[in-house]
Motif scaffolding. Structure first.
Motif, PDB file in Angstrom:
ATOM      1  N   UNK A  91      14.154  88.455  59.067  1.00  0.00           N
ATOM      2  CA  UNK A  91      15.087  88.406  60.546  1.00  0.00           C
ATOM      3  C   UNK A  91      15.996  87.088  60.140  1.00  0.00           C
ATOM      4  N   UNK A  92      17.083  86.936  60.199  1.00  0.00           N
ATOM      5  CA  UNK A  92      18.130  85.866  59.800  1.00  0.00           C
ATOM      6  C   UNK A  92      18.930  85.689  61.083  1.00  0.00           C
ATOM      7  N   UNK A  93      19.060  84.444  61.378  1.00  0.00           N
ATOM      8  CA  UNK A  93      19.916  84.143  62.744  1.00  0.00           C
ATOM      9  C   UNK A  93      20.844  82.911  62.079  1.00  0.00           C
ATOM     10  N   UNK A  94      22.089  82.984  62.396  1.00  0.00           N
ATOM     11  CA  UNK A  94      22.982  81.896  62.053  1.00  0.00           C
ATOM     12  C   UNK A  94      23.777  81.330  63.220  1.00  0.00           C
ATOM     13  N   UNK A  95      23.937  79.793  63.183  1.00  0.00           N
ATOM     14  CA  UNK A  95      24.612  79.262  64.123  1.00  0.00           C
ATOM     15  C   UNK A  95      26.009  79.092  63.963  1.00  0.00           C
ATOM     16  N   UNK A  96      26.945  78.850  64.957  1.00  0.00           N
ATOM     17  CA  UNK A  96      28.576  78.927  64.791  1.00  0.00           C
ATOM     18  C   UNK A  96      29.305  77.827  63.845  1.00  0.00           C
ATOM     19  N   UNK A  97      28.090  76.821  63.228  1.00  0.00           N
ATOM     20  CA  UNK A  97      28.686  75.881  62.636  1.00  0.00           C
ATOM     21  C   UNK A  97      29.298  74.470  63.285  1.00  0.00           C
ATOM     22  N   UNK A  98      29.419  73.634  62.566  1.00  0.00           N
ATOM     23  CA  UNK A  98      29.847  72.191  63.009  1.00  0.00           C
ATOM     24  C   UNK A  98      30.654  71.732  61.822  1.00  0.00           C
ATOM     25  N   UNK A  99      31.870  71.159  62.266  1.00  0.00           N
ATOM     26  CA  UNK A  99      32.621  70.405  61.076  1.00  0.00           C
ATOM     27  C   UNK A  99      32.206  68.863  60.685  1.00  0.00           C
ATOM     28  N   UNK A 100      32.284  68.785  59.322  1.00  0.00           N
ATOM     29  CA  UNK A 100      31.945  67.474  59.054  1.00  0.00           C
ATOM     30  C   UNK A 100      33.241  67.019  58.036  1.00  0.00           C
ATOM     31  N   UNK A 101      33.882  66.161  58.372  1.00  0.00           N
ATOM     32  CA  UNK A 101      35.060  65.598  57.644  1.00  0.00           C
ATOM     33  C   UNK A 101      34.848  64.350  57.257  1.00  0.00           C
ATOM     34  N   UNK A 122      26.592  67.526  66.195  1.00  0.00           N
ATOM     35  CA  UNK A 122      26.877  66.167  65.474  1.00  0.00           C
ATOM     36  C   UNK A 122      27.734  65.755  64.741  1.00  0.00           C
ATOM     37  N   UNK A 123      28.512  66.994  64.098  1.00  0.00           N
ATOM     38  CA  UNK A 123      29.692  66.779  63.164  1.00  0.00           C
ATOM     39  C   UNK A 123      30.716  65.975  63.495  1.00  0.00           C
ATOM     40  N   UNK A 124      31.495  65.369  62.664  1.00  0.00           N
ATOM     41  CA  UNK A 124      32.746  64.644  63.220  1.00  0.00           C
ATOM     42  C   UNK A 124      33.599  64.086  61.766  1.00  0.00           C
ATOM     43  N   UNK A 125      34.483  63.304  62.255  1.00  0.00           N
ATOM     44  CA  UNK A 125      35.019  62.386  61.063  1.00  0.00           C
ATOM     45  C   UNK A 125      34.268  61.030  60.765  1.00  0.00           C
ATOM     46  N   UNK A 126      34.080  60.900  59.513  1.00  0.00           N
ATOM     47  CA  UNK A 126      33.418  59.614  58.976  1.00  0.00           C
ATOM     48  C   UNK A 126      33.988  59.439  57.666  1.00  0.00           C
ATOM     49  N   UNK A 127      34.067  57.781  57.431  1.00  0.00           N
ATOM     50  CA  UNK A 127      34.437  57.438  56.271  1.00  0.00           C
ATOM     51  C   UNK A 127      33.600  57.620  55.145  1.00  0.00           C
ATOM     52  N   UNK A 128      33.980  57.553  53.882  1.00  0.00           N
ATOM     53  CA  UNK A 128      33.330  57.633  52.881  1.00  0.00           C
ATOM     54  C   UNK A 128      32.278  56.694  52.839  1.00  0.00           C
ATOM     55  N   UNK A 129      30.945  56.780  52.328  1.00  0.00           N
ATOM     56  CA  UNK A 129      29.846  55.916  52.582  1.00  0.00           C
ATOM     57  C   UNK A 129      29.119  55.929  53.837  1.00  0.00           C
ATOM     58  N   UNK A 130      29.717  56.516  54.775  1.00  0.00           N
ATOM     59  CA  UNK A 130      29.080  56.616  56.214  1.00  0.00           C
ATOM     60  C   UNK A 130      27.972  57.664  56.499  1.00  0.00           C
ATOM     61  N   UNK A 131      27.493  57.638  57.479  1.00  0.00           N
ATOM     62  CA  UNK A 131      26.253  58.572  57.806  1.00  0.00           C
ATOM     63  C   UNK A 131      26.581  59.394  59.088  1.00  0.00           C
ATOM     64  N   UNK A 132      26.160  60.672  59.251  1.00  0.00           N
ATOM     65  CA  UNK A 132      26.089  61.473  60.187  1.00  0.00           C
ATOM     66  C   UNK A 132      24.627  62.117  60.333  1.00  0.00           C
ATOM     67  N   UNK A 133      24.270  62.559  61.541  1.00  0.00           N
ATOM     68  CA  UNK A 133      23.109  63.160  61.758  1.00  0.00           C
ATOM     69  C   UNK A 133      23.396  64.601  62.526  1.00  0.00           C
ATOM     70  N   UNK A 134      23.258  65.789  61.986  1.00  0.00           N
ATOM     71  CA  UNK A 134      23.472  66.958  62.503  1.00  0.00           C
ATOM     72  C   UNK A 134      22.155  67.544  63.055  1.00  0.00           C
TER      73      UNK A 134
END
Length: 120
Positions: A107-117, A8-20
């Protein structure tokens, strides 16, 4: 095999929305508290939001309070981060983390991450 897969990451303009989204597999998702962290270039990883295993309690960093919402769907084994009114300073790699504590074991598990710009 334990997996946490963010999307769900990606490039968005200021004021915009994203759903991860963070889809879990390989463990009992409904028994784990879930967290969203982020890490900007040159900065330490910081906690953004958390949600208990039942979803009843959520917490947020002051920097995102009122703009971000964490939620979870236990039957779908997925945790979400709705991000509104995004700012350039929200630019980071976003990670989900699963935590289950049955003392003395945690127990701890991590994801690989998603870039939000966030940029115009």
């Amino acid at each position: 095999q334990v997996q946490l897969v963010e999307s769900g990451g990606g490039l968005v303009q200021p004021g915009g929305s994203l759903r991860l989204s963070c889809a879990a597999s390989g463990f009992t998702f409904s028994s784990y508290a879930m967290y969203w962290y982020r890490q900007a270039p040159g900065k330490e990883r910081e906690l953004v939001a958390s949600i208990t295993s039942t979803g009843y309690t959520t917490k947020y960093a002051d920097s995102v309070k009122g703009r971000f919402t964490i939620s979870r769907d236990n039957p779908k084994k997925t945790v979400y981060l709705q991000m509104n009114s995004l700012k350039p300073e929200d630019t980071a790699v976003y990670y989900c983390k699963a935590v289950h504590s049955v003392l003395p074991v945690t127990l701890n598990y991590w994801g690989q991450g998603t870039q939000v710009t966030v940029s115009s």
